[in-house]
Design a protein around this motif. Structure first.
Motif, PDB file in Angstrom:
ATOM      1  N   LEU A  66       0.836  -1.036  -0.016  1.00 39.42           N
ATOM      2  CA  LEU A  66       0.134   0.022   0.023  1.00 39.42           C
ATOM      3  C   LEU A  66       0.788   1.232  -0.100  1.00 39.42           C
ATOM      4  CD1 LEU A  66      -2.782   1.238  -0.021  1.00 39.42           C
ATOM      5  CD2 LEU A  66      -2.922   1.188   2.568  1.00 39.42           C
ATOM      6  N   SER A  67       1.795   1.305   0.848  1.00 43.24           N
ATOM      7  CA  SER A  67       2.686   2.500   0.705  1.00 43.24           C
ATOM      8  C   SER A  67       3.422   2.700  -0.686  1.00 43.24           C
ATOM      9  CB  SER A  67       3.813   2.217   1.803  1.00 43.24           C
ATOM     10  OG  SER A  67       3.479   1.917   2.871  1.00 43.24           O
ATOM     11  N   PHE A  68       3.689   1.479  -1.355  1.00 39.33           N
ATOM     12  CA  PHE A  68       4.336   1.631  -2.491  1.00 39.33           C
ATOM     13  C   PHE A  68       3.426   2.275  -3.754  1.00 39.33           C
ATOM     14  CE2 PHE A  68       5.000  -0.275  -6.870  1.00 39.33           C
ATOM     15  CZ  PHE A  68       6.437   0.268  -7.138  1.00 39.33           C
ATOM     16  N   ILE A  69       1.989   1.792  -3.251  1.00 39.94           N
ATOM     17  CA  ILE A  69       1.142   2.313  -4.282  1.00 39.94           C
ATOM     18  C   ILE A  69       0.754   3.759  -4.179  1.00 39.94           C
ATOM     19  CG2 ILE A  69      -1.344   2.340  -4.754  1.00 39.94           C
ATOM     20  CD1 ILE A  69      -1.200  -0.847  -4.125  1.00 39.94           C
ATOM     21  N   VAL A  70       0.875   4.283  -2.764  1.00 44.38           N
ATOM     22  CA  VAL A  70       0.759   5.547  -2.539  1.00 44.38           C
ATOM     23  C   VAL A  70       1.864   6.393  -3.010  1.00 44.38           C
ATOM     24  CG1 VAL A  70       0.664   7.286  -0.754  1.00 44.38           C
ATOM     25  CG2 VAL A  70      -0.862   5.148  -0.523  1.00 44.38           C
ATOM     26  N   PHE A  71       3.090   5.856  -2.934  1.00 47.20           N
ATOM     27  CA  PHE A  71       4.110   6.378  -3.513  1.00 47.20           C
ATOM     28  C   PHE A  71       4.092   6.629  -5.113  1.00 47.20           C
ATOM     29  CE2 PHE A  71       8.280   5.954  -5.802  1.00 47.20           C
ATOM     30  CZ  PHE A  71       9.015   7.087  -5.316  1.00 47.20           C
ATOM     31  N   THR A  72       3.584   5.430  -5.733  1.00 47.84           N
ATOM     32  CA  THR A  72       3.693   5.508  -7.065  1.00 47.84           C
ATOM     33  C   THR A  72       2.513   6.659  -7.688  1.00 47.84           C
ATOM     34  OG1 THR A  72       1.877   4.028  -7.087  1.00 47.84           O
ATOM     35  CG2 THR A  72       4.461   3.206  -7.531  1.00 47.84           C
ATOM     36  N   TYR A  73       1.481   6.700  -6.828  1.00 49.46           N
ATOM     37  CA  TYR A  73       0.509   7.660  -7.224  1.00 49.46           C
ATOM     38  C   TYR A  73       0.823   9.091  -7.016  1.00 49.46           C
ATOM     39  CZ  TYR A  73      -3.094   4.432  -9.141  1.00 49.46           C
ATOM     40  OH  TYR A  73      -3.816   3.407  -9.876  1.00 49.46           O
ATOM     41  N   ALA A  74       1.569   9.353  -6.133  1.00 45.76           N
ATOM     42  CA  ALA A  74       2.179  10.674  -5.966  1.00 45.76           C
ATOM     43  C   ALA A  74       2.946  11.175  -7.122  1.00 45.76           C
ATOM     44  CB  ALA A  74       3.078  10.531  -4.574  1.00 45.76           C
ATOM     45  N   CYS A  75       3.806  10.220  -7.436  1.00 44.50           N
ATOM     46  CA  CYS A  75       4.569  10.463  -8.602  1.00 44.50           C
ATOM     47  C   CYS A  75       3.789  10.627  -9.982  1.00 44.50           C
ATOM     48  CB  CYS A  75       5.724   9.329  -9.107  1.00 44.50           C
ATOM     49  SG  CYS A  75       6.902   8.894  -7.626  1.00 44.50           S
ATOM     50  N   ILE A  76       2.919   9.822  -9.969  1.00 42.33           N
ATOM     51  CA  ILE A  76       1.941   9.830 -11.131  1.00 42.33           C
ATOM     52  C   ILE A  76       1.136  11.232 -11.186  1.00 42.33           C
ATOM     53  CG2 ILE A  76      -0.508   9.170 -12.114  1.00 42.33           C
ATOM     54  CD1 ILE A  76       0.650   6.259 -11.363  1.00 42.33           C
ATOM     55  N   LEU A  77       0.733  11.843 -10.110  1.00 45.29           N
ATOM     56  CA  LEU A  77      -0.079  13.002  -9.891  1.00 45.29           C
ATOM     57  C   LEU A  77       0.945  14.214 -10.401  1.00 45.29           C
ATOM     58  CD1 LEU A  77      -1.980  12.634  -6.614  1.00 45.29           C
ATOM     59  CD2 LEU A  77      -2.891  12.729  -8.964  1.00 45.29           C
ATOM     60  N   ILE A  78       2.510  14.115 -10.018  1.00 47.67           N
ATOM     61  CA  ILE A  78       3.325  15.158 -10.112  1.00 47.67           C
ATOM     62  C   ILE A  78       3.405  15.064 -11.841  1.00 47.67           C
ATOM     63  CG2 ILE A  78       5.480  15.670  -9.916  1.00 47.67           C
ATOM     64  CD1 ILE A  78       5.508  14.699  -7.147  1.00 47.67           C
TER      65      ILE A  78
END
Length: 246
Positions: A131-143
């Protein structure tokens, strides 16, 4: 489950109970990591579109899948081995609708500190880690999406993540609520626990192939064609009925 609900027979041998726990932990862990792999695929596709074919190669994905299988099976084996060192001298009624790890070791008469530690590792490694990895990936995607100049490109990029985010919410929210309440040893209604486990265990694996296959153009066109034929048949039947009445 079928035997329990239809035949009202909720007895299970200890070895079969351990087998059920092993299978459940393995497939639950694989589902969690599968969602993380899909998030990784979205990250590469949106943030590094020109390097997607070079990064997401068949060899890379096979290596990731083998590593995930090894981790999931190893943790599951450790949990099962730990249960064989417990003594069940009082109640043997599992407070769940199947043999789950935490409800089983809570029935032990001797010290279950090791089992609590393994349960914590299980939650951290198989739930919070992905889940932490998913949150990190979507933070990068939003940027990356925010840096896009075209509004159409932003919408198209975010639209590809909708199905994945839906499955992530369905899977992780009930599991995290149940795990946190169990970790702090807070009371949880049995029916609520059953519904939460059923929601997380059954819906994502069933919905995953349906949701992602509907993104295939050929299948989507086929479904549209079937609906068009159904609507056309209904119109024909309605027109023939009206002609008979006239």
């Amino acid at each position: 489950m079928i035997k329990i609900y239809i035949f009202k027979d909720n007895f299970i041998e200890f070895k079969l109970c351990l087998t059920q726990i092993f299978v459940y932990i393995v497939f639950l862990s694989l589902e969690s990591h599968s969602l993380a792999i899909l998030a990784f695929d979205r990250l590469i596709a949106i943030c590094f579109p020109l390097r997607q074919n070079a990064i997401n190669t068949t060899t890379t994905m096979i290596s990731i899948i083998i590593a995930i299988y090894a981790v999931c099976i190893s943790i599951s084996v450790g949990c099962i081995v730990s249960l064989t060192h417990l003594s069940f001298c009082n109640s043997v009624q599992v407070n769940s609708y199947f043999c789950d790890y935490a409800p089983v070791f809570r029935l032990a008469c001797n010290d279950n500190t090791v089992q609590w530690t393994l349960a914590t590792v299980l939650v951290l490694a198989e739930l919070l880690g992905p889940l932490s990895f998913i949150v990190f990936t979507y933070a990068c995607i939003l940027i990356a999406v925010y840096r896009m100049k075209s509004v159409k490109s932003r919408f198209r990029a975010l639209a590809t993540c909708t199905e994945h985010l839906l499955l992530v919410a369905i899977f992780y929210i009930p599991m995290l609520v149940i795990s946190v309440l169990g970790y702090f040893r807070l009371g949880l209604n049995q029916e609520v626990r059953t519904i939460g486990l059923s929601l997380s265990s059954c819906i994502p694996p069933c919905a995953n192939p349906i949701i992602y296959s509907m993104k295939t153009k050929k299948l989507r066109n086929r479904v549209d064609l079937v609906f068009q034929r159904i609507c056309a048949n209904k119109r024909c039947s309605c027109s023939s009925t009206s002609q008979k009445i006239n």
